[in-house]
Write a protein that holds these residues in place. Structure first.
Motif: not given
Length: 97
Positions: A10-19, A21-27
């Motif tokens: 139920e939590t599966l979703d799609e996201a664009e790369w730009e969205w 980026i903040p999660h990549v920045q927090r590793d």
């Protein structure tokens, strides 16, 4: 289907790369190979199935995003991913163009 798997699906979703980026920045982003099912990986992490997770890590089927990948994705910020949020992680799987 287990209750956990149903909850995760139920939590599966799609996201664009730009969205993402903040999660990549927090590793917090984990890239899941297209050879694996995103729900299987999420379920294994959520249930502390260390043997499966360790095997996937050793076979580089789940990884942190590489500098090469991030460079490619930065050049196409609308690149889309299937995503599964599993606090504190965000599991991502590229969607083929």
């Amino acid at each position: 289907m287990s209750d956990l798997r149903k909850e995760l699906s139920e939590t599966l979703d799609e996201a664009e790369w730009e969205w993402l980026i903040p999660h990549v920045q927090r590793d917090a982003v984990i890239v899941v190979s297209l050879d694996l099912d995103l729900l299987d990986v999420g379920e294994a992490i959520a249930t502390d199935n260390t043997s499966s997770v360790q095997q996937w890590i050793e076979n580089q089927l789940i990884t942190k995003p590489s500098n090469t990948q991030m460079g490619e994705w930065n050049s196409d910020r609308t690149k889309r991913f299937n995503t599964l949020i599993l606090q504190p992680y965000v599991l991502v799987q590229e969607i083929a163009a």
